[in-house]
Motif scaffolding. Sequence first.
Motif, PDB file in Angstrom:
ATOM      1  N   GLY A  64     -32.170 -31.138  52.779  1.00 30.67           N
ATOM      2  CA  GLY A  64     -32.965 -31.486  53.973  1.00 30.67           C
ATOM      3  C   GLY A  64     -32.178 -32.364  54.923  1.00 30.67           C
ATOM      4  O   GLY A  64     -32.255 -32.187  56.157  1.00 30.67           O
ATOM      5  N   VAL A  65     -31.448 -33.314  54.372  1.00 28.87           N
ATOM      6  CA  VAL A  65     -30.612 -34.184  55.211  1.00 28.87           C
ATOM      7  C   VAL A  65     -29.557 -33.355  55.926  1.00 28.87           C
ATOM      8  O   VAL A  65     -29.314 -33.537  57.141  1.00 28.87           O
ATOM      9  N   PHE A  66     -28.918 -32.419  55.206  1.00 31.17           N
ATOM     10  CA  PHE A  66     -27.879 -31.591  55.824  1.00 31.17           C
ATOM     11  C   PHE A  66     -28.465 -30.703  56.917  1.00 31.17           C
ATOM     12  O   PHE A  66     -27.835 -30.485  57.962  1.00 31.17           O
ATOM     13  N   ILE A  67     -29.662 -30.191  56.677  1.00 32.03           N
ATOM     14  CA  ILE A  67     -30.282 -29.343  57.699  1.00 32.03           C
ATOM     15  C   ILE A  67     -30.603 -30.193  58.942  1.00 32.03           C
ATOM     16  O   ILE A  67     -30.398 -29.751  60.086  1.00 32.03           O
ATOM     17  N   HIS A  68     -31.103 -31.411  58.706  1.00 32.46           N
ATOM     18  CA  HIS A  68     -31.465 -32.274  59.837  1.00 32.46           C
ATOM     19  C   HIS A  68     -30.237 -32.722  60.616  1.00 32.46           C
ATOM     20  O   HIS A  68     -30.270 -32.848  61.856  1.00 32.46           O
TER      21      HIS A  68
ATOM     22  N   VAL B  71     -23.187 -33.412  41.991  1.00 30.98           N
ATOM     23  CA  VAL B  71     -23.973 -34.005  43.085  1.00 30.98           C
ATOM     24  C   VAL B  71     -23.388 -35.359  43.487  1.00 30.98           C
ATOM     25  O   VAL B  71     -23.190 -35.655  44.676  1.00 30.98           O
ATOM     26  N   GLY B  72     -23.107 -36.173  42.470  1.00 37.09           N
ATOM     27  CA  GLY B  72     -22.646 -37.526  42.758  1.00 37.09           C
ATOM     28  C   GLY B  72     -21.287 -37.567  43.417  1.00 37.09           C
ATOM     29  O   GLY B  72     -21.054 -38.368  44.341  1.00 37.09           O
ATOM     30  N   CYS B  73     -20.379 -36.726  42.969  1.00 37.82           N
ATOM     31  CA  CYS B  73     -19.013 -36.806  43.478  1.00 37.82           C
ATOM     32  C   CYS B  73     -18.834 -36.089  44.821  1.00 37.82           C
ATOM     33  O   CYS B  73     -17.992 -36.484  45.635  1.00 37.82           O
TER      34      CYS B  73
ATOM     35  N   PRO C 246     -21.209 -39.312  48.701  1.00 34.92           N
ATOM     36  CA  PRO C 246     -20.421 -39.977  49.776  1.00 34.92           C
ATOM     37  C   PRO C 246     -20.792 -39.496  51.177  1.00 34.92           C
ATOM     38  O   PRO C 246     -20.850 -40.298  52.132  1.00 34.92           O
ATOM     39  N   LYS C 247     -21.056 -38.193  51.336  1.00 32.23           N
ATOM     40  CA  LYS C 247     -21.405 -37.661  52.661  1.00 32.23           C
ATOM     41  C   LYS C 247     -22.756 -38.205  53.118  1.00 32.23           C
ATOM     42  O   LYS C 247     -22.938 -38.577  54.286  1.00 32.23           O
ATOM     43  N   CYS C 248     -23.741 -38.204  52.180  1.00 36.89           N
ATOM     44  CA  CYS C 248     -25.070 -38.717  52.537  1.00 36.89           C
ATOM     45  C   CYS C 248     -24.995 -40.195  52.924  1.00 36.89           C
ATOM     46  O   CYS C 248     -25.728 -40.665  53.816  1.00 36.89           O
ATOM     47  N   TYR C 249     -24.132 -40.911  52.259  1.00 34.42           N
ATOM     48  CA  TYR C 249     -23.965 -42.321  52.577  1.00 34.42           C
ATOM     49  C   TYR C 249     -23.486 -42.491  54.018  1.00 34.42           C
ATOM     50  O   TYR C 249     -23.997 -43.329  54.776  1.00 34.42           O
ATOM     51  N   ILE C 250     -22.498 -41.653  54.426  1.00 32.90           N
ATOM     52  CA  ILE C 250     -21.975 -41.766  55.798  1.00 32.90           C
ATOM     53  C   ILE C 250     -23.015 -41.321  56.794  1.00 32.90           C
ATOM     54  O   ILE C 250     -23.243 -41.980  57.826  1.00 32.90           O
ATOM     55  N   VAL C 251     -23.706 -40.197  56.494  1.00 36.60           N
ATOM     56  CA  VAL C 251     -24.687 -39.663  57.437  1.00 36.60           C
ATOM     57  C   VAL C 251     -25.840 -40.633  57.631  1.00 36.60           C
ATOM     58  O   VAL C 251     -26.293 -40.870  58.754  1.00 36.60           O
ATOM     59  N   LEU C 252     -26.306 -41.218  56.558  1.00 43.17           N
ATOM     60  CA  LEU C 252     -27.521 -42.023  56.642  1.00 43.17           C
ATOM     61  C   LEU C 252     -27.236 -43.489  56.938  1.00 43.17           C
ATOM     62  O   LEU C 252     -28.019 -44.143  57.651  1.00 43.17           O
TER      63      LEU C 252
END
Length: 783
Positions: A535-539, A752-754, A758-764
């Motif tokens: 969902g985050v990637f789609i948004h 998932v973790g590796c 990291p990407k979700c951390y940067i995006v959010l």
Amino acid sequence: MHALIFAVQEINADPELLPNVTLGFQVYDACNTLRRAAQGTLFMLSGGKGITPNYHCDKGTRLAGIIGESGSTRSILMAQILGLYWYPQISYFASSPILSNRYLFPSFFRTIPSDQFQMKGLAELVFYFGWSWVGLLANDNDYGQFGLQKAKEEIIKGGACIAFTENVLIGQPNRNAPHIVQVIKESTAKVVMVISSDSHFVIVAEELLRQNVTGNIWIASESWATSDLLFKERYQQMFLGTIGFAIHRGKMPTFSKYLRSLQPANDHYDPFIKEYWEQAFSCKWPGQENRIVSSDNASMRVCTGTEKLESLLTEEYHRLSLNVYNAVYAMAWAIQNLLNCTSGAGPFPYGDCANISSFHPWHLLHYIKNVNFKTKDGSQIFFDAKGNPPAIYDIVNWQVSVKGALEPVTIGSYDLSAPNGRTLSMDSAGIIWTNNETQVPLSTCSPRCPLGFRKVIIPGKPLCCYNCAHCPQGYISNQTDAVECHSCSWNMWPNQQQDRCLLRTTEFLSYEEPLGYSLAAIGILSSLIPLNILGVFIHYKQTPIVRANNYSLSCLLLFSLSLCFLCSLGFIGYPQPTQCLLRQVAFGMVFALCISSVLAKTITVVIAFNATKPSSRLRKWTGVKTSYSVIGFCTFLQLVVCVLWLSLSAPFQELDTDTKPGVIIVNCNERSPSAFWCMLGYLGFLAFISFIVAFLARRLPDSFNEAKFITFSMLAFLSVWVSFIPAYLSAQGMYTVAMEVFAILTSSWAVVGCIFVPKCYIVLFRPNMNSRENLMGKGKGQK
């Protein structure tokens, strides 16, 4: 002797039995010797005036038959002589089985049962009380040896064992008593069967008394079961509780009255009454040599002749007396039947009958064979084809009388002709054992094996000597002294004591188990994480960091990771046949899709970096077709493995009763371990290729370098599954399944973790880093 005299007098006074015929008798004393027995027999055959073989010199009355002898050995000698002339002989006490041989002893009969029946009954007595370890003691004559052989045979046949066998050597003055007593003392057998006459066994009894041997249970043959010699108070502690067979006792009230009337002064013709008087009343006639040597230290008093026999004569006297009485009556009824013969219808050639004044011995022998009459107390007397009477014994127990001496108390009977088939009947509650105990004493070579144990025979020892061993795992014994243990049915298992079977518990990774519902909850919650990331990637799909990491492949990888978490649920719960068929295949296909996506992502990163160089030919491979082709090809190979597995050797539901004692493990049998490890090995191969490619690309510029994250994820993935192999092989039951579920969840979390955290951390949380300049490296140094 007086029973014979009484019977003859009673018959002569009976107007219905042998009317106008008077019976007479002659009495010979064999003095317990073979020589006198043979001498007396030849005297009778010769007419009583001398020994003239083959001649009868007396012209008076005829010899009808012989009553006696008492001893088996002497009776055998007499029967061999009398059988030559077909003279009927009826013994009242000779019980040796060999005398039943009609070929050797054609004219022998007896009113006491054969020892063949007695020894069988004594063996049944042993089994009735549960004794399995018995000593045998017997005279070294015909009576003792035949009895010993038969008793030993019956006891062994019934499953008991013989602790020792010893002979009472009647040719030795001390009867070998010291050796016998030593054997009894050293033996662990508490029950000793004695087949001996009272006169011989009393010497052994004296030695037992001298060495203070007590605590044994004695089984008495009829020769001494009612013996006055052993009823003395001095033997009380030793013989109290003795149990044995006695001659069947009948009621003879008129005979008792006759005996009480005997007086030495009146019976001048009786040479034995004075000797009996001295023995019975422990006195001595004045002016006569004392013929009886008393074994007691009591002083001898003078006999007066006024002593009363009432105080001595009991019903026990009528056991042997009754046999003599019946023998005389059998002879009389045979003569009566001879008298009643009708000429022309007789049993002899041409229908002849025998003449009472000139009959031959074989004439009377015929009638004795067929005699059948009822005594005054209602008993039926007859002889079978071997000359034996109906086999019936009284079972007696030696108890203390009110006078303080031992006495035999009848507590049962052994009757082979019992109508209900219960030959042995006994009042067990009325038995008194040694030391006045009421509980049956034990006599075993080894202690009884309790429930849950079995017998283990000791080499070189009798079968009754054994060790007790626990039943093997999975087996029970629900009876004492079990010879072997029995297995439970497939769905049952022994309890802790191994004496009964209980239903096995069922084991599988259940949702009700803490481990089961914990793993299920983790799997469901974990499956939501990739969907949330999706969902985050789609948004944020238009942001540089999402676009730079191959948006479509990332979405496919996240979806496959969510399925990876969910496929763990297929391993939890009661394994159904369909679940067993599909769960490993589903796991293999979903993880193949996941690792193929990672491999495609790795290859895309490498191609994208190299395609930025001038004149690169890799530009045409940077599209999504290449990625999907890699995913499709790699997943197809796994599909081929799974289809072959399901087609050739599909998994099935299994109830495993062997792995864990007492537990039914409900699991899915993979049937083909090769197929399972091929499927798992293929996943490892894909992960290893991804790891190698990502590792080689780890030094690419940070702007495009996702390879280092893939390197860590594949390293973690491989570490989990390499560790899984030994853990999976060593685990049992539901923990095997739990181990695989744990590996699935852990390896999925590694990816998932590796790769995505990291990407979700940067995006959010670091949107300033989610810019084209930062990805191109231009943001460096401007801070």
